[in-house]
Write a protein that holds these residues in place. Sequence first.
Motif, PDB file in Angstrom:
ATOM      1  N   LYS A 133       0.836  -1.203   0.000  1.00 16.12           N
ATOM      2  CA  LYS A 133       0.000   0.000   0.000  1.00 16.12           C
ATOM      3  C   LYS A 133       0.868   1.249   0.000  1.00 16.12           C
ATOM      4  CE  LYS A 133      -1.568   1.857   3.719  1.00 16.12           C
ATOM      5  NZ  LYS A 133      -2.266   2.093   5.013  1.00 16.12           N
ATOM      6  N   ASN A 134       1.865   1.288   0.862  1.00 10.67           N
ATOM      7  CA  ASN A 134       2.730   2.466   0.948  1.00 10.67           C
ATOM      8  C   ASN A 134       3.511   2.691  -0.339  1.00 10.67           C
ATOM      9  OD1 ASN A 134       1.907   3.043   3.558  1.00 10.67           O
ATOM     10  ND2 ASN A 134       3.583   1.897   4.517  1.00 10.67           N
ATOM     11  N   PHE A 135       3.923   1.597  -0.991  1.00 14.45           N
ATOM     12  CA  PHE A 135       4.629   1.712  -2.269  1.00 14.45           C
ATOM     13  C   PHE A 135       3.745   2.398  -3.304  1.00 14.45           C
ATOM     14  CE2 PHE A 135       5.515   0.112  -6.526  1.00 14.45           C
ATOM     15  CZ  PHE A 135       6.882   0.351  -6.661  1.00 14.45           C
ATOM     16  N   LEU A 136       2.487   1.966  -3.386  1.00 10.75           N
ATOM     17  CA  LEU A 136       1.586   2.542  -4.387  1.00 10.75           C
ATOM     18  C   LEU A 136       1.207   3.979  -4.032  1.00 10.75           C
ATOM     19  CD1 LEU A 136      -0.676  -0.522  -5.260  1.00 10.75           C
ATOM     20  CD2 LEU A 136       1.140   0.501  -6.636  1.00 10.75           C
ATOM     21  N   ILE A 137       1.118   4.281  -2.754  1.00 12.33           N
ATOM     22  CA  ILE A 137       0.851   5.672  -2.366  1.00 12.33           C
ATOM     23  C   ILE A 137       2.036   6.560  -2.737  1.00 12.33           C
ATOM     24  CG2 ILE A 137       0.574   7.221  -0.393  1.00 12.33           C
ATOM     25  CD1 ILE A 137      -1.180   5.083   0.909  1.00 12.33           C
ATOM     26  N   GLU A 138       3.250   6.081  -2.483  1.00 15.19           N
ATOM     27  CA  GLU A 138       4.452   6.853  -2.817  1.00 15.19           C
ATOM     28  C   GLU A 138       4.556   7.112  -4.318  1.00 15.19           C
ATOM     29  OE1 GLU A 138       7.663   4.584  -1.251  1.00 15.19           O
ATOM     30  OE2 GLU A 138       7.060   4.870   0.851  1.00 15.19           O
ATOM     31  N   ASN A 139       4.091   6.144  -5.106  1.00 10.82           N
ATOM     32  CA  ASN A 139       4.186   6.276  -6.555  1.00 10.82           C
ATOM     33  C   ASN A 139       2.917   6.836  -7.191  1.00 10.82           C
ATOM     34  OD1 ASN A 139       6.849   4.943  -7.757  1.00 10.82           O
ATOM     35  ND2 ASN A 139       6.239   3.744  -5.948  1.00 10.82           N
ATOM     36  N   LYS A 140       1.961   7.192  -6.383  1.00 11.66           N
ATOM     37  CA  LYS A 140       0.696   7.716  -6.910  1.00 11.66           C
ATOM     38  C   LYS A 140       0.871   8.952  -7.785  1.00 11.66           C
ATOM     39  CE  LYS A 140      -4.028   8.923  -5.517  1.00 11.66           C
ATOM     40  NZ  LYS A 140      -4.988   9.031  -4.392  1.00 11.66           N
ATOM     41  N   PRO A 141       1.797   9.876  -7.452  1.00 16.63           N
ATOM     42  CA  PRO A 141       1.964  11.058  -8.317  1.00 16.63           C
ATOM     43  C   PRO A 141       2.395  10.726  -9.742  1.00 16.63           C
ATOM     44  CG  PRO A 141       2.950  11.448  -6.164  1.00 16.63           C
ATOM     45  CD  PRO A 141       2.616   9.988  -6.218  1.00 16.63           C
ATOM     46  N   LYS A 142       2.930   9.528  -9.959  1.00 12.92           N
ATOM     47  CA  LYS A 142       3.418   9.159 -11.293  1.00 12.92           C
ATOM     48  C   LYS A 142       2.344   8.540 -12.178  1.00 12.92           C
ATOM     49  CE  LYS A 142       8.079   8.067  -9.562  1.00 12.92           C
ATOM     50  NZ  LYS A 142       9.085   6.990  -9.434  1.00 12.92           N
ATOM     51  N   VAL A 143       1.237   8.083 -11.596  1.00 16.05           N
ATOM     52  CA  VAL A 143       0.248   7.349 -12.370  1.00 16.05           C
ATOM     53  C   VAL A 143      -0.713   8.316 -13.055  1.00 16.05           C
ATOM     54  CG1 VAL A 143      -1.392   7.057 -10.452  1.00 16.05           C
ATOM     55  CG2 VAL A 143      -1.378   5.409 -12.325  1.00 16.05           C
TER      56      VAL A 143
ATOM     57  N   GLU B  80      -8.826   1.284  -0.936  1.00 13.94           N
ATOM     58  CA  GLU B  80      -9.554   2.521  -0.651  1.00 13.94           C
ATOM     59  C   GLU B  80      -8.621   3.589  -0.085  1.00 13.94           C
ATOM     60  OE1 GLU B  80     -12.606   3.017  -1.753  1.00 13.94           O
ATOM     61  OE2 GLU B  80     -12.395   0.990  -2.565  1.00 13.94           O
ATOM     62  N   ALA B  81      -7.670   3.158   0.733  1.00 14.27           N
ATOM     63  CA  ALA B  81      -6.719   4.106   1.313  1.00 14.27           C
ATOM     64  C   ALA B  81      -5.829   4.715   0.236  1.00 14.27           C
ATOM     65  CB  ALA B  81      -5.858   3.400   2.367  1.00 14.27           C
ATOM     66  N   ILE B  82      -5.444   3.922  -0.757  1.00 15.50           N
ATOM     67  CA  ILE B  82      -4.613   4.431  -1.857  1.00 15.50           C
ATOM     68  C   ILE B  82      -5.402   5.455  -2.671  1.00 15.50           C
ATOM     69  CG2 ILE B  82      -3.428   3.813  -4.003  1.00 15.50           C
ATOM     70  CD1 ILE B  82      -2.958   0.994  -2.660  1.00 15.50           C
TER      71      ILE B  82
END
Length: 369
Positions: free
Chosen positions: A215-225, A364-366
Amino acid sequence: MTKLILNRRKFLSTTAAAGATLASPAYLRRAHAQQGGEVNIWTYNDFVPEAFKEQFQDETGIKVNVRLVDDQGKQFSLLAAEAPNPTVDIMTVAGHRFLQFIDSDLLAPLDLDRLTSWGNINPTFSESDWSTINGEKWGAPILSGMEVLAYNSDVVTAEEAQTWDTLFSDQYAGQNAYIIQDMMSIVMLMMGYDGNMVAYLDDPEKAAQIVEEAKNFLIENKPKVRKFYDGGAEFQQMMVNQDIVLGHSWNGPAAALINDGFPLGMTIPQEGSYGFVYTYNIAKNCPNPDNAYTFLNAILGSPEIGAAMTKASGFISTYKDSSQYLTDLEKKSTSFPDEQLANLQFFRSEANEMKYGLVDPAVEAIKAA
């Protein structure tokens, strides 16, 4: 980036026409005499070929009501909310999520005595260990597929596409897309964990830790998607419109683009990925059980129908001999090199209650982050 010369209207029209060759009485020779009524189906886009649907309605008098779904979790929640008197007769459940539906008493086991077309399914799928639970068959396998890294081959190189890391690279930031829930399993695999979570059945704290890391990995990379998407048609549209140049995809939507001439490649990256099987299932206490079995027997009735489903959806048909009705290009778009297939695992269901109890809130958190 140079704009591709591709007529989107042509793409959409040719894709929609994939099932048109079904309009022949021979394909529904097993259909019952006119009996009327209706059958309600929840399924994915293109899983009921339009030509088949029209002919089935003409020959049986049964109205087919299709409600498109784009997520197994949403479908489960909707069905659970309607229980014990659902409005749906047939739904499409992925084999690795059977237990969630069965344990919640939402599915009816198949009555194989009424399913006269069962023998048309390749036994690799119909008789595999995942398809039998508590001594019963719970779904008729119709299509199989896998999670792939799909990419515009005019922009992204085949070498770059050999790793999931490229999806999260700075180079392609803002040009990518994926389904969050599916990516959770793949990210766990990238991190060296068991994405099925079977290895952690006796260690729920470890399982929670792993999901938190993913989850934290995908949150950290969310600005790139560029976008979190839900369905295959949305992925196709983003590719055709050049909103994205690579993304996580099911192989079906990717194959459909390839068959239409779009410059798309797809790989099973070196970190690995997961395969799955879609099945048609009957809801417990469904309102139209007789019509449900009439529909299943008809759609399982011939390899031509299986081929039409592959042409429309891009997924691999589970029907015996269906590949003989595919072109060489269609066969190519549904195959992978042996070295990539070696990276493939199949989704398993033993840990699903624990897994999705952790993954669904993480998704949902992401989204909210």
